[in-house]
Design an enzyme around this catalytic site. Structure first.
Site, PDB file in Angstrom:
ATOM      1  N   ALA A 104       0.865  -1.184   0.000  1.00 26.30           N
ATOM      2  CA  ALA A 104       0.000   0.000   0.000  1.00 26.30           C
ATOM      3  C   ALA A 104       0.899   1.229   0.000  1.00 26.30           C
ATOM      4  O   ALA A 104       2.115   1.131   0.201  1.00 26.30           O
ATOM      5  CB  ALA A 104      -0.914   0.006   1.219  1.00 26.30           C
ATOM      6  N   LYS A 105       0.307   2.381  -0.230  1.00 23.01           N
ATOM      7  CA  LYS A 105       1.065   3.633  -0.184  1.00 23.01           C
ATOM      8  C   LYS A 105       0.100   4.785  -0.006  1.00 23.01           C
ATOM      9  O   LYS A 105      -1.037   4.740  -0.494  1.00 23.01           O
ATOM     10  CB  LYS A 105       1.859   3.841  -1.482  1.00 23.01           C
ATOM     11  N   GLY A 106       0.559   5.819   0.683  1.00 20.01           N
ATOM     12  CA  GLY A 106      -0.277   6.994   0.893  1.00 20.01           C
ATOM     13  C   GLY A 106       0.513   8.271   0.709  1.00 20.01           C
ATOM     14  O   GLY A 106       1.740   8.284   0.809  1.00 20.01           O
ATOM     15  N   ASP A 145       7.121   7.936   5.997  1.00 15.57           N
ATOM     16  CA  ASP A 145       7.840   7.989   4.739  1.00 15.57           C
ATOM     17  C   ASP A 145       8.407   9.385   4.566  1.00 15.57           C
ATOM     18  O   ASP A 145       8.297  10.230   5.460  1.00 15.57           O
ATOM     19  CB  ASP A 145       6.904   7.638   3.582  1.00 15.57           C
TER      20      ASP A 145
END
Length: 360
Positions: A104-106, A145
């Site tokens: 996943a990534k945001g 991140d």
């Protein structure tokens, strides 16, 4: 070629090498879910009394091998294609490392350097409110991140603490919800060095393949945030010579070797390296360290283990075994290391997908 096109290209090349069914290939490529959060109705108050709105994304790519996991970065240039690419890469990378997570990534569209601490907290909490029912220990585990400030470790962790606290208002206290949280909230000792240490172990495995060791080799580190600075320190501690370092603000080089501990202290104090530019560097090996692909805290997160020498040894084992598995795929498919990693990751996710009952 943008990030998504490049990632898709590598995936499709790996798919062909593996002989995947076209329908299965398409299924693996499409994200499980893409969430766009526009914070208009929940604007945040700025310190000057005005209101501001921001856009946030969360892409959940695949959960065939376990809960999805990926960072949330704060970046003024929100690029949906990049977020999709990074989510997909997390799927393949966790599979290569053989840890039980998906990808996943945001991203939250802002420049954290232009926000006060209170504004950043408001923004983080509002974003969490928007996605709280879509994240969780068994579904999607956020992580810090770029933009959650790799140079200031406490802020790196503070953003995760805010997410954890805001989530608890809806679902109760769940310390395993996020990785890289403060120790007092269930975080692991030594977590700030984890990814840099993984880079060290991967580099050792690569050099051993060529009959070399870290000691006596010359290294250039591009990026001196959390990962790069720790990798440089750990490499120098066992005899490697770091001869050049760069980050977004500049570069420094010294053919006789850089005093890495002193440089790290300078970097923290001045938020970057501000010296002459290093150019014309040629390297026999390039070890990529972005995106926390093998953060062992992810594998240990649900169990809540604290960091100790045992976990460092486990990390070494995962990295060495991962490298061996990649090399085996290289031999099987007569390909380079990058494609060996893609075929390994895609193959493991494919097997899990089929075993869980995928049908054309």
């Amino acid at each position: 070629m943008n990030e998504l096109a490049a990632t898709n290209r590598n995936f499709k090349l790996a798919s062909r090498l593996l002989g995947l069914d076209s329908k299965l290939e398409k299924s693996l490529l499409i994200p499980f879910r893409e969430i766009k959060v526009r914070m208009v109705e929940c604007t945040i108050p700025k310190d000057d009394g005005t209101l501001a709105s921001f856009v946030g994304f969360r892409v959940k790519h695949d959960d065939a091998r376990g809960p999805m996991k990926g960072g949330i970065k704060y970046d003024p240039e929100v690029d949906p294609d990049e977020v999709n690419a990074l989510a997909q890469l997390m799927t393949w990378k966790t599979a290569v490392a053989n840890i039980p997570y998906g990808g996943a990534k945001g991203v939250i569209g802002c420049d954290p350097g232009q926000l006060s601490l209170s504004e950043l907290e408001w923004l983080t909490r509002v974003f969490t409110q928007k996605i709280h029912d879509l994240i969780g220990v068994s579904t999607d585990v956020p992580a810090p991140d770029m933009g959650t400030n790799a140079q200031v470790v406490w802020l790196f962790e503070q953003t995760m603490a805010w997410i954890l606290d805001e989530y608890a208002k809806f679902h109760g206290y769940s310390p395993a919800l996020v990785t890289r949280k403060p120790i007092d909230l269930g975080g692991s000792l030594g977590r700030e060095a984890a990814t840099g240490r993984g880079v060290l172990f991967a580099t050792e495995a690569l050099l051993n393949e060529h009959g070399k060791s870290i000691s006596g080799q010359r290294f250039v580190v591009q990026g001196f945030g959390n990962v790069g600075s720790w990798a440089a320190q750990l490499i120098s501690e066992i005899g490697g010579m770091v001869v050049a370092v760069s980050d977004i603000s500049g570069a420094i080089k010294n053919s006789k070797g850089i005093d890495v501990p002193s440089l790290f202290k300078h970097s923290v104090a001045n938020r970057g390296v501000k010296e002459e530019n290093a150019s014309g560097i040629k390297a026999k090996f390039i070890v990529e360290a972005a995106n926390h692909p093998t953060d062992p805290e992810a594998a240990e997160n649900i169990q809540g283990f604290m960091w100790d020498e045992k976990v460092n040894n486990e990390l070494r084992m995962y990295m060495i075994n991962g490298f061996k598995d990649v090399k085996e795929m290289c031999r099987t498919h007569n390909c380079d290391l990058r494609m060996g990693a893609f075929t390994l990751g895609v193959n493991r996710v494919t097997r899990a997908t089929v075993l869980r009952g995928w049908e054309a």
